[in-house]
Motif scaffolding. Structure first.
Motif, mmCIF file in Angstrom:
data_model
loop_
_atom_site.group_PDB
_atom_site.id
_atom_site.type_symbol
_atom_site.label_atom_id
_atom_site.label_comp_id
_atom_site.label_asym_id
_atom_site.label_seq_id
_atom_site.Cartn_x
_atom_site.Cartn_y
_atom_site.Cartn_z
ATOM 1 N N CYS A 111 0.829 -1.212 0.000
ATOM 2 C CA CYS A 111 0.000 0.000 0.000
ATOM 3 C C CYS A 111 0.861 1.259 0.000
ATOM 4 N N ILE A 112 1.976 1.242 0.733
ATOM 5 C CA ILE A 112 2.902 2.389 0.709
ATOM 6 C C ILE A 112 3.434 2.586 -0.703
ATOM 7 N N ALA A 113 3.827 1.483 -1.347
ATOM 8 C CA ALA A 113 4.363 1.575 -2.706
ATOM 9 C C ALA A 113 3.317 2.105 -3.679
ATOM 10 N N LEU A 114 2.078 1.653 -3.543
ATOM 11 C CA LEU A 114 1.009 2.085 -4.447
ATOM 12 C C LEU A 114 0.664 3.567 -4.273
ATOM 13 N N LEU A 115 1.090 4.154 -3.152
ATOM 14 C CA LEU A 115 0.916 5.601 -2.990
ATOM 15 C C LEU A 115 1.658 6.365 -4.086
ATOM 16 N N GLY A 116 2.697 5.750 -4.647
ATOM 17 C CA GLY A 116 3.386 6.375 -5.777
ATOM 18 C C GLY A 116 2.431 6.620 -6.931
ATOM 19 N N LEU A 117 1.490 5.707 -7.139
ATOM 20 C CA LEU A 117 0.476 5.874 -8.192
ATOM 21 C C LEU A 117 -0.440 7.044 -7.876
ATOM 22 N N ALA A 118 -0.821 7.175 -6.599
ATOM 23 C CA ALA A 118 -1.687 8.281 -6.187
ATOM 24 C C ALA A 118 -0.964 9.626 -6.258
ATOM 25 N N ASN A 119 0.338 9.607 -6.021
ATOM 26 C CA ASN A 119 1.099 10.859 -5.939
ATOM 27 C C ASN A 119 1.488 11.436 -7.291
ATOM 28 N N ALA A 120 1.601 10.597 -8.303
ATOM 29 C CA ALA A 120 2.246 10.990 -9.554
ATOM 30 C C ALA A 120 1.647 12.242 -10.182
ATOM 31 N N ILE A 121 0.326 12.363 -10.181
ATOM 32 C CA ILE A 121 -0.314 13.431 -10.950
ATOM 33 C C ILE A 121 -0.480 14.713 -10.134
ATOM 34 N N VAL A 122 -0.215 14.683 -8.818
ATOM 35 C CA VAL A 122 -0.539 15.830 -7.968
ATOM 36 C C VAL A 122 0.274 17.063 -8.341
ATOM 37 N N TRP A 123 1.587 16.924 -8.442
ATOM 38 C CA TRP A 123 2.433 18.085 -8.758
ATOM 39 C C TRP A 123 2.033 18.736 -10.077
ATOM 40 N N PRO A 124 1.992 17.985 -11.199
ATOM 41 C CA PRO A 124 1.629 18.639 -12.470
ATOM 42 C C PRO A 124 0.194 19.154 -12.515
ATOM 43 N N ALA A 125 -0.709 18.637 -11.661
ATOM 44 C CA ALA A 125 -2.088 19.117 -11.672
ATOM 45 C C ALA A 125 -2.255 20.376 -10.829
ATOM 46 N N VAL A 126 -1.576 20.458 -9.688
ATOM 47 C CA VAL A 126 -1.748 21.610 -8.796
ATOM 48 C C VAL A 126 -1.140 22.870 -9.396
ATOM 49 N N TRP A 127 0.012 22.757 -10.047
ATOM 50 C CA TRP A 127 0.694 23.946 -10.568
ATOM 51 C C TRP A 127 -0.198 24.809 -11.463
ATOM 52 N N PRO A 128 -0.769 24.270 -12.538
ATOM 53 C CA PRO A 128 -1.597 25.136 -13.390
ATOM 54 C C PRO A 128 -2.849 25.650 -12.679
ATOM 55 N N LEU A 129 -3.408 24.849 -11.761
ATOM 56 C CA LEU A 129 -4.590 25.304 -11.036
ATOM 57 C C LEU A 129 -4.245 26.460 -10.105
ATOM 58 N N ALA A 130 -3.084 26.386 -9.465
ATOM 59 C CA ALA A 130 -2.690 27.417 -8.502
ATOM 60 C C ALA A 130 -2.288 28.716 -9.190
ATOM 61 N N LEU A 131 -1.724 28.629 -10.387
ATOM 62 C CA LEU A 131 -1.244 29.823 -11.087
ATOM 63 C C LEU A 131 -2.299 30.437 -12.010
ATOM 64 N N SER A 132 -3.417 29.751 -12.171
ATOM 65 C CA SER A 132 -4.453 30.245 -13.075
ATOM 66 C C SER A 132 -5.003 31.594 -12.607
ATOM 67 N N GLY A 133 -5.017 32.560 -13.514
ATOM 68 C CA GLY A 133 -5.596 33.863 -13.228
ATOM 69 C C GLY A 133 -4.699 34.819 -12.464
ATOM 70 N N LEU A 134 -3.434 34.462 -12.240
ATOM 71 C CA LEU A 134 -2.548 35.336 -11.464
ATOM 72 C C LEU A 134 -2.009 36.502 -12.280
ATOM 73 N N GLY A 135 -1.922 36.334 -13.597
ATOM 74 C CA GLY A 135 -1.428 37.416 -14.441
ATOM 75 C C GLY A 135 -0.041 37.883 -14.052
ATOM 76 N N LYS A 136 0.097 39.177 -13.724
ATOM 77 C CA LYS A 136 1.404 39.747 -13.403
ATOM 78 C C LYS A 136 1.984 39.209 -12.101
ATOM 79 N N TYR A 137 1.188 38.489 -11.321
ATOM 80 C CA TYR A 137 1.668 37.920 -10.071
ATOM 81 C C TYR A 137 2.231 36.504 -10.249
ATOM 82 N N THR A 138 2.259 36.020 -11.485
ATOM 83 C CA THR A 138 2.611 34.624 -11.732
ATOM 84 C C THR A 138 4.013 34.283 -11.233
ATOM 85 N N SER A 139 4.980 35.163 -11.461
ATOM 86 C CA SER A 139 6.358 34.857 -11.076
ATOM 87 C C SER A 139 6.491 34.656 -9.566
ATOM 88 N N THR A 140 5.888 35.563 -8.793
ATOM 89 C CA THR A 140 5.947 35.443 -7.343
ATOM 90 C C THR A 140 5.191 34.208 -6.873
#
Length: 434
Positions: free
Chosen positions: A349-378
């Motif tokens: 089950c610990i090993a299978l957490l790798g399957l659950a974790n894989a998509i989190v980083w690439p999915a959160v980034w665009p969602l978190a930066l969406s709509g920031l405009g000039k604030y994107t760099s910070t």
């Protein structure tokens, strides 16, 4: 680790002109993965050699990942002074020196020196990654950048599959089995001595790559256009989707590190013989997750829904670790037809957490930066600093293991996945704190 894309002086000619530089960048991502996920084998090794408690061993991860937060902003300053290519070479040089520092640490059995070596390795890698990530985005067409980023992620995690296998062969190869209980003084000395040559090899390889980067024809990035849109932090905090995204990434990196780097130590604690290769299984699951993400998003499922699925899977698996069996039961027997060895359910089950974790980083980034405009760099800088979760969350788990048993301590992962689920369902949509 990601950075905002900046302009690059692209080499003339067709796409073949970037093939060699891109291959060099890919090699660097493999090195990052090898060094990072080697921690999963180093933890149980040091627990044995130095007789560490789980809480003490958690500082092996803390000292490595806290360097990301400490050196993120200084790395940007260094790169502005010396350029991106020179910054990569300097960072690799620091990593090579850090590899050499493990040798006196092993000879003296001095835990503090191991932690200094870990911190130096993390600092050098932070500098290199701060310099190298923009190349991935800009060394090719913008519309295919996501494909290149995914490829680098696969290389990084693939190195995590290889590193524990190499570590096991070189460090434990001459020993009769893997010590799951207190080893003899002779075994401890042999394990410590076996550490010397691999880290010499590592220092030589990383040093050679540093020299190769220095003399290479990698195109330099244009420094004139960056750092002009950094605004006060208070202005950025008005965006709930970003702030909650930083928290989600902080917690995510923590659970990713726990799944990848504590599985070996946990396996040793319950008497699993081949504990030193368990990180490879977690990384294999992460690579499978990356591939599924590439194939399914957005054709079959949106990134938001995929993030929700990942979080739900993380909640289920983390609870399965806490309440699961340390015996090999029906779950692991399902893999017997593949010729896989019997693995306790909790470890699987610990090993299978790798399957659950894989998509989190690439999915959160665009969602978190969406709509920031000039604030994107910070905003991007704050998201990078969230990697500190890899330092803090495992230490919390280590501290909890001194109060409850080691298996129960994995419960710290469940609220982390619940928050990620909240972000996937509602948090990313918030545009105001009111």
């Amino acid at each position: 680790m990601n950075n905002e894309a900046v302009a690059v002086h692209s080499p003339p000619g067709n796409s073949k002109s970037i093939l060699l530089p891109l291959a060099m960048i890919a090699g660097l991502f493999f090195i990052f993965g090898f060094v990072t996920w080697l921690n999963g084998s180093l933890m149980p090794y040091l627990e044995v050699v130095l007789n560490l408690t789980p809480f003490q061993a958690s500082f092996i991860l803390f000292s490595f990942y806290i360097a990301v937060t400490v050196f993120s902003l200084p790395s940007s300053w260094v790169i502005r002074k010396v350029g991106y290519k020179n910054g990569m070479a300097i960072g690799l040089g620091v990593m090579a020196l850090a590899a050499l520092l493990y040798i006196p640490a092993a000879k003296t059995h001095w835990f503090a020196l191991f932690l200094v070596a870990q911190f130096m390795m993390g600092a050098g890698q932070t500098l290199v990654q701060t310099a190298v990530n923009p190349y991935v985005v800009k060394m090719g067409p913008e519309e295919s950048a996501a494909r290149r980023i995914s490829l680098m992620g696969i290389l990084n995690k693939s190195a995590g599959i290889v590193a524990p296998l190499v570590f096991t062969a070189l460090i434990l190869g001459g020993m009769s089995g893997h010590p799951t209980t207190a080893p003899s003084a002779e075994e401890i000395e042999q394990m410590a001595s076996n550490l010397v040559l691999p880290y010499i090899y590592m220092a030589l390889v990383i040093g050679a790559v540093a020299l190769l980067v220095k003399v290479s024809s990698l195109p330099e990035l244009n420094l004139d256009e960056e750092n002009n849109n950094h605004l006060p932090l208070r202005e950025v905090l008005q965006f709930p989707s970003l702030v909650l995204g930083v928290v989600a990434l902080f917690l995510y990196v923590g659970v990713e590190v726990i799944a990848g780097d504590t599985i070996g130590a946990y396996g040793r604690s319950i008497g699993f013989t081949n504990f030193s290769i368990l990180t490879s299984i977690t990384m294999t699951c992460m690579v499978i997750g990356y591939i599924l993400g590439i194939l399914l998003i957005p054709r079959v499922i949106s990134q938001q829904k995929m993030l929700s699925v990942s979080a739900v899977l993380g909640v289920f698996l983390s609870l399965s670790v806490v309440f699961g069996s340390n015996e090999s039961t029906v779950i692991s027997s399902m893999f017997a037809f593949l010729g896989a060895p019997a693995i306790p359910d909790t470890i699987l089950c610990i090993a299978l957490l790798g399957l659950a974790n894989a998509i989190v980083w690439p999915a959160v980034w665009p969602l978190a930066l969406s709509g920031l405009g000039k604030y994107t760099s910070t905003g991007a800088a704050l998201l990078i600093m969230a990697i500190a979760g890899g330092a803090v969350v495992p230490v919390i788990m280590g501290a909890l293991s001194t109060i409850v048993d080691r298996q129960t301590a994995y419960i710290v992962m469940t609220p982390c996945y619940l928050f990620i689920l909240f972000y996937a369902v509602k948090g990313y949509k918030l545009r105001s704190w009111k």
